[in-house]
Each structure stands twice: as C-alpha cells, then as structure tokens.
Motif scaffolding. Structure first.
Motif, PDB file in Angstrom:
ATOM      1  N   ILE A   5       9.235 -51.709  23.790  1.00 14.15           N
ATOM      2  CA  ILE A   5       8.841 -50.347  23.437  1.00 14.15           C
ATOM      3  C   ILE A   5       9.691 -49.738  23.449  1.00 14.15           C
ATOM      4  N   LEU A   6       9.842 -48.717  22.905  1.00 13.73           N
ATOM      5  CA  LEU A   6      10.563 -47.960  23.186  1.00 13.73           C
ATOM      6  C   LEU A   6      10.831 -46.787  24.322  1.00 13.73           C
ATOM      7  N   ASP A   7      12.501 -46.994  25.073  1.00 16.59           N
ATOM      8  CA  ASP A   7      12.283 -46.809  26.598  1.00 16.59           C
ATOM      9  C   ASP A   7      12.095 -44.965  25.959  1.00 16.59           C
ATOM     10  N   LYS A   8      11.430 -45.086  27.260  1.00 19.25           N
ATOM     11  CA  LYS A   8      10.156 -43.290  27.227  1.00 19.25           C
ATOM     12  C   LYS A   8      11.008 -42.409  27.314  1.00 19.25           C
ATOM     13  N   LYS A   9      12.059 -42.437  28.290  1.00 18.75           N
ATOM     14  CA  LYS A   9      12.986 -41.568  28.670  1.00 18.75           C
ATOM     15  C   LYS A   9      13.992 -41.155  26.612  1.00 18.75           C
ATOM     16  N   ILE A  10      14.644 -42.460  26.224  1.00 12.57           N
ATOM     17  CA  ILE A  10      14.839 -41.961  24.907  1.00 12.57           C
ATOM     18  C   ILE A  10      13.675 -41.326  24.042  1.00 12.57           C
ATOM     19  N   TRP A  11      13.237 -41.275  23.789  1.00 12.99           N
ATOM     20  CA  TRP A  11      11.663 -41.312  23.192  1.00 12.99           C
ATOM     21  C   TRP A  11      11.025 -39.237  23.498  1.00 12.99           C
ATOM     22  N   GLN A  12      11.859 -39.037  24.811  1.00 12.85           N
ATOM     23  CA  GLN A  12      11.786 -37.879  25.086  1.00 12.85           C
ATOM     24  C   GLN A  12      12.575 -36.990  24.215  1.00 12.85           C
ATOM     25  N   GLY A  13      14.171 -37.492  24.620  1.00 12.18           N
ATOM     26  CA  GLY A  13      15.263 -37.142  24.326  1.00 12.18           C
ATOM     27  C   GLY A  13      15.182 -36.750  23.486  1.00 12.18           C
ATOM     28  N   ASN A  18      17.530 -34.226  21.803  1.00 14.88           N
ATOM     29  CA  ASN A  18      18.835 -34.718  22.512  1.00 14.88           C
ATOM     30  C   ASN A  18      19.987 -35.409  21.715  1.00 14.88           C
ATOM     31  N   ARG A  19      21.069 -34.953  21.737  1.00 14.15           N
ATOM     32  CA  ARG A  19      21.666 -35.737  19.888  1.00 14.15           C
ATOM     33  C   ARG A  19      21.967 -36.862  21.267  1.00 14.15           C
ATOM     34  N   LYS A  20      22.324 -36.740  22.339  1.00 11.15           N
ATOM     35  CA  LYS A  20      23.036 -37.738  22.979  1.00 11.15           C
ATOM     36  C   LYS A  20      21.955 -39.514  22.570  1.00 11.15           C
ATOM     37  N   ASP A  21      20.476 -38.909  22.716  1.00 11.38           N
ATOM     38  CA  ASP A  21      19.748 -39.801  22.619  1.00 11.38           C
ATOM     39  C   ASP A  21      19.587 -40.657  21.540  1.00 11.38           C
ATOM     40  N   GLN A  22      19.372 -39.626  20.274  1.00  9.15           N
ATOM     41  CA  GLN A  22      19.549 -39.936  18.899  1.00  9.15           C
ATOM     42  C   GLN A  22      20.386 -40.934  18.838  1.00  9.15           C
ATOM     43  N   GLU A  23      21.714 -40.476  19.127  1.00 12.77           N
ATOM     44  CA  GLU A  23      23.342 -42.049  18.840  1.00 12.77           C
ATOM     45  C   GLU A  23      23.159 -42.698  19.483  1.00 12.77           C
ATOM     46  N   VAL A  24      22.221 -42.675  21.469  1.00  9.31           N
ATOM     47  CA  VAL A  24      21.948 -44.092  21.305  1.00  9.31           C
ATOM     48  C   VAL A  24      21.364 -44.540  20.505  1.00  9.31           C
ATOM     49  N   LEU A  25      19.818 -44.434  20.376  1.00  5.73           N
ATOM     50  CA  LEU A  25      18.791 -45.105  19.718  1.00  5.73           C
ATOM     51  C   LEU A  25      20.166 -45.472  18.201  1.00  5.73           C
ATOM     52  N   ASP A  53      18.179 -42.239   6.728  1.00  2.41           N
ATOM     53  CA  ASP A  53      16.852 -41.199   5.842  1.00  2.41           C
ATOM     54  C   ASP A  53      15.656 -41.830   6.520  1.00  2.41           C
ATOM     55  N   GLY A  54      15.818 -43.481   7.156  1.00  2.00           N
ATOM     56  CA  GLY A  54      15.267 -44.219   8.464  1.00  2.00           C
ATOM     57  C   GLY A  54      14.934 -43.058   9.452  1.00  2.00           C
ATOM     58  N   PHE A  55      16.189 -42.638  10.118  1.00  2.00           N
ATOM     59  CA  PHE A  55      16.568 -41.855  11.189  1.00  2.00           C
ATOM     60  C   PHE A  55      16.205 -40.991  11.519  1.00  2.00           C
ATOM     61  N   MET A  56      16.303 -40.032   9.709  1.00  2.00           N
ATOM     62  CA  MET A  56      15.578 -38.956  10.078  1.00  2.00           C
ATOM     63  C   MET A  56      14.254 -38.520  10.301  1.00  2.00           C
ATOM     64  N   VAL A  57      13.165 -39.695   9.918  1.00  2.00           N
ATOM     65  CA  VAL A  57      12.203 -40.032   9.058  1.00  2.00           C
ATOM     66  C   VAL A  57      12.128 -39.354  11.058  1.00  2.00           C
ATOM     67  N   LEU A  58      12.576 -40.459  12.084  1.00  2.00           N
ATOM     68  CA  LEU A  58      12.098 -40.245  13.134  1.00  2.00           C
ATOM     69  C   LEU A  58      12.866 -38.935  14.116  1.00  2.00           C
ATOM     70  N   PHE A  59      14.055 -38.402  14.284  1.00  2.00           N
ATOM     71  CA  PHE A  59      15.050 -37.172  14.477  1.00  2.00           C
ATOM     72  C   PHE A  59      13.638 -36.527  14.037  1.00  2.00           C
TER      73      PHE A  59
END
Length: 186
Positions: A5-13, A18-25, A53-59
């Motif tokens: 499961i994706l870490d809730k903190k990252i998802w909230q970021g 939050n650019r840092k959480d996007q970079e971590v993911l 493009d896949g990451f951009m869908v999520l971001f």
C-alpha cells in the motif's frame, strides 16, 4: 508476496502537490514502471515518455488512486493503458507514413525463453513489430484475454489471435541464431 500500500504520508503529500513526495514516489517506482513500459515500446525514449505520462496521471490527480488499495497493480494498469494509447497513436502514424514492417515467418522451433535473462527477454520483445509486441505483452505477460485485447486495441478477436501467433513465430525466428550459437560452442 503482499502487494504494498502506498505510504499514507506520501499520498497526502501528492494530494498537497508536494514536490518532495512526488520525487520520492518517482524514485521508488521508476524501475518498476520502466520495466513495464519497456516491454510495450520499441525503445527507451518511448518507454520514458509513457512512464512520465503515468506519473503525471497520479501527480495531476492523486485522488484517482485509492490509498487503501495496493499501489503497484493500480500503477501497472495505468501504465498498460497508456502503453495501449501510445501504440494506437503510433499505429496511426505508421499507417499514414507506411513505416511499420510486419515480417512473415514460416519456421517454428522450440522456445528458449526458459533460460533467458529478463533483460534479454525485454530486448527480444522490443524487436517485435508494434502490433505483435503489444498483443504478446497483453496476452502472455499481463494475462488479458483476446476479447479484452480486441476491445482495448479496437481490433477483432481474430486479429488479436493472429498477432499473438505471429509474435510467437517471430520470437522463435529471433531465437534461432541464439540456439545455433550454442550448438557451435559445444
């Protein structure tokens, strides 16, 4: 193996852009995503394009992902769908320019896939013509039925089956030099 499961903190970021959480993911799932995209595209640049493009869908809209569900299967589905769209876009372009080459093969030999390394397999799959590669990946590696593939690719079930058969023939043909080299080395 339990799907993570994706870490809730990252998802909230991600929700908060939050650019840092996007970079971590991005760093956590780049290799996983690239391994999927490389199977569907003919080169690394195309794979990167689809992956980004896949990451951009999520971001762009993190709420498309349900944080209570495993992330990898969701992300894989997003990437496979984007790969299908990439295929359709490039299929139209190749028909307009007449650039796609679909070779015929008449020879069949036993598969040597069992003893191949993953990277060898990816390179081999990338050598298939686009239509063959896409159906091969969807059917053999991702487990879709011919009916589902036909629907995704806007083709008939017969075309899906034919492309899979031809993909298998082409793989056998591409494996022949490898089998021949082994005999020479003995």
């Amino acid at each position: 193996m339990k799907s993570e499961i994706l870490d809730k903190k990252i998802w909230q970021g991600l929700v908060e852009k939050n650019r840092k959480d996007q970079e971590v993911l991005y760093r956590l799932y780049y290799s996983y995503g690239m391994s999927i995209c490389l199977r569907y595209t003919s080169n690394r640049e195309g794979a990167k394009e689809v992956l980004h493009d896949g990451f951009m869908v999520l971001f762009a809209d993190p709420k498309k992902y349900n944080p209570d569900q495993p992330f990898k299967p969701w992300f894989r589905k997003v990437l496979v769908n984007l790969c299908i769209n990439y295929y359709k876009k490039h299929q139209k372009q190749s028909h307009e320019t007449g650039l796609e080459f679909i070779p015929e093969s008449e020879d069949a030999q036993p598969s040597a896939l069992d003893d191949m390394q993953y990277n060898e397999l990816v390179r081999l799959i990338q050598r298939l013509p686009t239509a063959y590669r896409t159906v091969f990946n969807l059917y053999i590696l991702d487990g879709y039925t011919h009916e589902e593939i036909a629907g995704m690719m806007d083709t008939s079930i017969g075309t899906s089956k034919s492309n899979l058969s031809r993909a298998r023939e082409k793989i056998r043909e591409l494996l022949k030099p490898r089998s021949h080299e082994k005999e020479i080395l003995r």
